[in-house]
Structures are given as C-alpha cells and as structure tokens.
Design a protein around this motif. Sequence first.
Motif, PDB file in Angstrom:
ATOM      1  N   THR A  98      40.825  38.301  -2.302  1.00 44.16           N
ATOM      2  CA  THR A  98      41.440  39.490  -1.714  1.00 44.16           C
ATOM      3  C   THR A  98      41.255  39.545  -0.197  1.00 44.16           C
ATOM      4  O   THR A  98      41.782  40.444   0.452  1.00 44.16           O
TER       5      THR A  98
ATOM      6  N   SER B 149      29.531  38.178  -1.830  1.00 36.48           N
ATOM      7  CA  SER B 149      29.890  39.069  -2.934  1.00 36.48           C
ATOM      8  C   SER B 149      29.417  40.506  -2.736  1.00 36.48           C
ATOM      9  O   SER B 149      29.873  41.404  -3.419  1.00 36.48           O
TER      10      SER B 149
ATOM     11  N   LYS C 129      35.040  43.046  -3.249  1.00 33.98           N
ATOM     12  CA  LYS C 129      36.069  42.489  -4.128  1.00 33.98           C
ATOM     13  C   LYS C 129      36.023  40.973  -3.988  1.00 33.98           C
ATOM     14  O   LYS C 129      35.451  40.441  -3.038  1.00 33.98           O
ATOM     15  N   GLN C 130      36.637  40.246  -4.912  1.00 38.26           N
ATOM     16  CA  GLN C 130      36.620  38.781  -4.875  1.00 38.26           C
ATOM     17  C   GLN C 130      37.201  38.253  -3.567  1.00 38.26           C
ATOM     18  O   GLN C 130      38.046  38.887  -2.931  1.00 38.26           O
TER      19      GLN C 130
ATOM     20  N   LYS D 194      29.242  46.306  -3.235  1.00 38.05           N
ATOM     21  CA  LYS D 194      29.751  45.078  -3.832  1.00 38.05           C
ATOM     22  C   LYS D 194      31.131  44.860  -3.209  1.00 38.05           C
ATOM     23  O   LYS D 194      31.862  45.821  -2.948  1.00 38.05           O
TER      24      LYS D 194
ATOM     25  N   GLU E 259      31.706  32.737  -7.385  1.00 38.34           N
ATOM     26  CA  GLU E 259      32.570  33.670  -8.110  1.00 38.34           C
ATOM     27  C   GLU E 259      33.021  33.111  -9.452  1.00 38.34           C
ATOM     28  O   GLU E 259      33.145  33.852 -10.421  1.00 38.34           O
TER      29      GLU E 259
END
Length: 118
Positions: free
Chosen positions: A53, A79, A49-50, A47, A11
């Motif tokens: 989260t 990811s 979220k990072q 996709k 990331e």
Amino acid sequence: MQYLLMIYGDEAAMGAATAEQGKAMGEAYARFTQDIVKSGHLKGGDKLKQSSTATTIRRGDGKSLVTDGPFAETREQLSGYYIVEAHDLDEALAIAQNIPFSSGAVEVRPIDSLSRMY
C-alpha cells in the motif's frame, strides 16, 4: 529523549501464520503495549498497512519520481512502530527487547526533536 522503535518483519511469513498464531501474536502485542502505557514510556505508535500500500517519492537530478511500493526491495518490511520516552539508549533498548516479534528486526533510533521547525 524520545526513540522510534521500528519493527521489521517478513509480510509473507506473517500472512502464512495460522489464525491461532495470529491471535497469539496480537495478544502478545496488546500485553506489551499495555505494559509500556502503564510504565509511562509510550508516546505513540501504530501497526502499518502492508508495504504493497506504500507509495514512494524518489528524488535525483532535480526530478521527483513517484512509484507504488516501498522504498527498497527487502526480505523484511516495516510493519509498525512505537515512539517511547526513555532516559537513554540503554533504556530504549531494554523496552525494545520486550517487543514480541518472532523474527525480523527492531531498529531503535533517537528522535531529533531539537531540529523541529514548528
């Protein structure tokens, strides 16, 4: 048979990409996704979220512990993913080979749909 294609990447490296690099990667993923839609292989995907989260539930000794963040500290984070229909692992791997990731890994795992309880 359905397969889950889990995409792992760094990331921090993704966040450090230039706007031009991010646009190029987004376009490459859009082309890949359109290709597997047209071929009839795509069954789902998104996709994510990072990893910051994420919330993780761990169990042990009859207790649950809820913590912020992903399950494990690693250099690569999950990811995104695709769910594809393929005749066998070889076909699933051939599809996964075309995912336009520049570093990281893609884990290909069969989905055990026979064990569904619903």
